[in-house]
Design a protein around this motif. Sequence first.
Motif, PDB file in Angstrom:
ATOM      1  N   LEU A  76       3.258 -23.817  53.085  1.00  0.00           N
ATOM      2  CA  LEU A  76       4.171 -24.698  53.822  1.00  0.00           C
ATOM      3  C   LEU A  76       5.629 -24.348  53.538  1.00  0.00           C
ATOM      4  O   LEU A  76       6.475 -24.406  54.440  1.00  0.00           O
ATOM      5  CB  LEU A  76       3.892 -26.162  53.482  1.00  0.00           C
ATOM      6  CG  LEU A  76       2.611 -26.740  54.098  1.00  0.00           C
ATOM      7  CD1 LEU A  76       2.253 -28.080  53.441  1.00  0.00           C
ATOM      8  CD2 LEU A  76       2.767 -26.920  55.609  1.00  0.00           C
ATOM      9  N   ILE A  77       5.947 -23.977  52.294  1.00  0.00           N
ATOM     10  CA  ILE A  77       7.314 -23.532  51.969  1.00  0.00           C
ATOM     11  C   ILE A  77       7.689 -22.344  52.853  1.00  0.00           C
ATOM     12  O   ILE A  77       8.754 -22.314  53.466  1.00  0.00           O
ATOM     13  CB  ILE A  77       7.428 -23.139  50.477  1.00  0.00           C
ATOM     14  CG1 ILE A  77       7.482 -24.389  49.593  1.00  0.00           C
ATOM     15  CG2 ILE A  77       8.675 -22.277  50.225  1.00  0.00           C
ATOM     16  CD1 ILE A  77       7.456 -24.094  48.104  1.00  0.00           C
ATOM     17  N   ALA A  78       6.778 -21.346  52.920  1.00  0.00           N
ATOM     18  CA  ALA A  78       7.039 -20.162  53.735  1.00  0.00           C
ATOM     19  C   ALA A  78       7.179 -20.538  55.206  1.00  0.00           C
ATOM     20  O   ALA A  78       8.105 -20.079  55.891  1.00  0.00           O
ATOM     21  CB  ALA A  78       5.912 -19.144  53.546  1.00  0.00           C
ATOM     22  N   SER A  79       6.283 -21.398  55.688  1.00  0.00           N
ATOM     23  CA  SER A  79       6.296 -21.746  57.113  1.00  0.00           C
ATOM     24  C   SER A  79       7.518 -22.573  57.498  1.00  0.00           C
ATOM     25  O   SER A  79       8.084 -22.397  58.579  1.00  0.00           O
ATOM     26  CB  SER A  79       5.009 -22.485  57.489  1.00  0.00           C
ATOM     27  OG  SER A  79       4.683 -22.263  58.836  1.00  0.00           O
ATOM     28  N   ILE A  80       7.961 -23.463  56.614  1.00  0.00           N
ATOM     29  CA  ILE A  80       9.205 -24.207  56.868  1.00  0.00           C
ATOM     30  C   ILE A  80      10.390 -23.237  56.865  1.00  0.00           C
ATOM     31  O   ILE A  80      11.300 -23.341  57.688  1.00  0.00           O
ATOM     32  CB  ILE A  80       9.398 -25.333  55.822  1.00  0.00           C
ATOM     33  CG1 ILE A  80       8.378 -26.455  56.061  1.00  0.00           C
ATOM     34  CG2 ILE A  80      10.825 -25.899  55.884  1.00  0.00           C
ATOM     35  CD1 ILE A  80       8.296 -27.474  54.938  1.00  0.00           C
ATOM     36  N   GLY A  81      10.339 -22.273  55.947  1.00  0.00           N
ATOM     37  CA  GLY A  81      11.386 -21.244  55.925  1.00  0.00           C
ATOM     38  C   GLY A  81      11.443 -20.472  57.228  1.00  0.00           C
ATOM     39  O   GLY A  81      12.513 -20.290  57.812  1.00  0.00           O
ATOM     40  N   PHE A  82      10.291 -20.052  57.717  1.00  0.00           N
ATOM     41  CA  PHE A  82      10.228 -19.269  58.964  1.00  0.00           C
ATOM     42  C   PHE A  82      10.628 -20.083  60.191  1.00  0.00           C
ATOM     43  O   PHE A  82      11.336 -19.593  61.067  1.00  0.00           O
ATOM     44  CB  PHE A  82       8.805 -18.743  59.200  1.00  0.00           C
ATOM     45  CG  PHE A  82       8.294 -17.774  58.177  1.00  0.00           C
ATOM     46  CD1 PHE A  82       9.137 -16.846  57.579  1.00  0.00           C
ATOM     47  CD2 PHE A  82       6.952 -17.784  57.809  1.00  0.00           C
ATOM     48  CE1 PHE A  82       8.653 -15.948  56.636  1.00  0.00           C
ATOM     49  CE2 PHE A  82       6.462 -16.887  56.874  1.00  0.00           C
ATOM     50  CZ  PHE A  82       7.312 -15.964  56.283  1.00  0.00           C
ATOM     51  N   ASN A  83      10.137 -21.311  60.280  1.00  0.00           N
ATOM     52  CA  ASN A  83      10.243 -22.087  61.519  1.00  0.00           C
ATOM     53  C   ASN A  83      11.459 -23.001  61.604  1.00  0.00           C
ATOM     54  O   ASN A  83      12.003 -23.198  62.685  1.00  0.00           O
ATOM     55  CB  ASN A  83       8.985 -22.947  61.700  1.00  0.00           C
ATOM     56  CG  ASN A  83       7.767 -22.142  62.081  1.00  0.00           C
ATOM     57  OD1 ASN A  83       7.586 -21.808  63.246  1.00  0.00           O
ATOM     58  ND2 ASN A  83       6.917 -21.825  61.109  1.00  0.00           N
ATOM     59  N   VAL A  84      11.844 -23.581  60.479  1.00  0.00           N
ATOM     60  CA  VAL A  84      12.904 -24.597  60.494  1.00  0.00           C
ATOM     61  C   VAL A  84      14.207 -24.010  59.946  1.00  0.00           C
ATOM     62  O   VAL A  84      15.217 -23.931  60.641  1.00  0.00           O
ATOM     63  CB  VAL A  84      12.488 -25.848  59.680  1.00  0.00           C
ATOM     64  CG1 VAL A  84      13.544 -26.943  59.814  1.00  0.00           C
ATOM     65  CG2 VAL A  84      11.122 -26.359  60.146  1.00  0.00           C
ATOM     66  N   MET A  85      14.161 -23.578  58.680  1.00  0.00           N
ATOM     67  CA  MET A  85      15.369 -23.064  58.029  1.00  0.00           C
ATOM     68  C   MET A  85      15.922 -21.842  58.750  1.00  0.00           C
ATOM     69  O   MET A  85      17.124 -21.744  58.998  1.00  0.00           O
ATOM     70  CB  MET A  85      15.053 -22.723  56.570  1.00  0.00           C
ATOM     71  CG  MET A  85      16.252 -22.196  55.787  1.00  0.00           C
ATOM     72  SD  MET A  85      16.599 -20.424  55.995  1.00  0.00           S
ATOM     73  CE  MET A  85      15.369 -19.691  54.944  1.00  0.00           C
ATOM     74  N   HIS A  86      15.044 -20.922  59.124  1.00  0.00           N
ATOM     75  CA  HIS A  86      15.480 -19.657  59.701  1.00  0.00           C
ATOM     76  C   HIS A  86      16.183 -19.852  61.041  1.00  0.00           C
ATOM     77  O   HIS A  86      17.289 -19.341  61.255  1.00  0.00           O
ATOM     78  CB  HIS A  86      14.260 -18.737  59.845  1.00  0.00           C
ATOM     79  CG  HIS A  86      14.600 -17.345  60.231  1.00  0.00           C
ATOM     80  ND1 HIS A  86      14.223 -16.796  61.422  1.00  0.00           N
ATOM     81  CD2 HIS A  86      15.295 -16.372  59.582  1.00  0.00           C
ATOM     82  CE1 HIS A  86      14.662 -15.550  61.491  1.00  0.00           C
ATOM     83  NE2 HIS A  86      15.310 -15.263  60.393  1.00  0.00           N
ATOM     84  N   ASP A  87      15.574 -20.623  61.949  1.00  0.00           N
ATOM     85  CA  ASP A  87      16.227 -20.902  63.231  1.00  0.00           C
ATOM     86  C   ASP A  87      17.523 -21.692  63.018  1.00  0.00           C
ATOM     87  O   ASP A  87      18.533 -21.437  63.667  1.00  0.00           O
ATOM     88  CB  ASP A  87      15.289 -21.690  64.152  1.00  0.00           C
ATOM     89  CG  ASP A  87      14.429 -20.782  65.034  1.00  0.00           C
ATOM     90  OD1 ASP A  87      14.061 -21.201  66.140  1.00  0.00           O
ATOM     91  OD2 ASP A  87      14.120 -19.649  64.619  1.00  0.00           O
ATOM     92  N   GLY A  88      17.486 -22.658  62.100  1.00  0.00           N
ATOM     93  CA  GLY A  88      18.686 -23.456  61.821  1.00  0.00           C
ATOM     94  C   GLY A  88      19.835 -22.608  61.312  1.00  0.00           C
ATOM     95  O   GLY A  88      20.983 -22.749  61.749  1.00  0.00           O
TER      96      GLY A  88
END
Length: 362
Positions: A76-88
């Motif tokens: 989930l850390i990786a997926s939040i990084g990819f999907n939320v943090m990265h686009d933001g």
Amino acid sequence: MSTPKFPKIPLSFHSELKKRISDYFTEKGKSMTGNFKLYLKAGILVTSFIAVYVHLVFFTPATLWAVLECVLLGCLIASIGFNVMHDGAHGSFSRYKWINNFASNFANFLGASQHMWKSKHNVIHHTYTNIHGVDDDIEARPFLRLCDEQQHYKIHKYQHWYFWAAYSLLYIWWIFVTDYKKYFSGKIGSVPLRKMTTREHVEFWFYKVSHAFLFVALPIYMVGAGAWAIGFFSMALVAGFVLSIVFQLAHTVEHTHFPQIDDSTGKMEDEWAIHQIKTTANFATRNKVVSWLVGGLNFQVEHHLFPKISHVHYPAISQIIKKACQDYGIKYIEYPKVRLAVASHVAYLRQMSRPDAHHDPH
């Protein structure tokens, strides 16, 4: 070293690409930023992360179940990084700046300095992709040798066997070592950081202390040091491996290029957009589960060319970019399956494991 320059070309491939992509969004009447599907996905991922964290820390289950939850937390850390943090961080999550800042701020809560990430990733990696001595993402000394120009150490002979262990250390190394190294040295690799404001200094330390409290002090208080160590390393090693492998499959495979600076001019051979296509690869773009989990980073070519466009649009614009590459005679690098991209990455690491290796992407 000074950073290289890209040649300025009138009627460039990049300007044609931008025109075609702009025409697409105008015709469809769509915003280039995220949509409801992205916001729903972000909500699912963040809610799941909070629920698993609370269950682990305050309602700790039996050991085996707890370790499985820690592995899930790492994913989930990786997926939040990819999907939320990265686009933001790229300003593509939303048309509103404050929402992008909120989304990118998840990096801070998960232990990685948002300020350092934006400089390292948005500026350096996205501009100088795969250029030895500038792109910090291909710098993994002494554990790995990722291009011809890097020094060969005896340990590299086995790097295609142990790379997974090195990748697993990324998250721990990132949050506890390299962020501080960048902060105190004022540099990312050879590139100087811009001077931080007072607010950025305060935020850096506030979030580092907050992360240490939430992921170290509080769990140790609740479950004890031994149980915390098993849980934390299970989470962190999984997060590190997933984060690493996704980025490595995009740039360090057999068919990607590692262009060198022309010493006499200080310039690169290709214009920036062609440089991005030559140094970047896609993988498993037809696999909707992979695309959902990695935030479209399997469409890495599209992301590198148009980082300010949200990943929810990559499947559509990839067709436009492929056609443009075809029209201009530029090779578009793509692996149809994850396993084929992994096999190519391992083959590339094996190439680089030899001291006399010379990488020929053709």
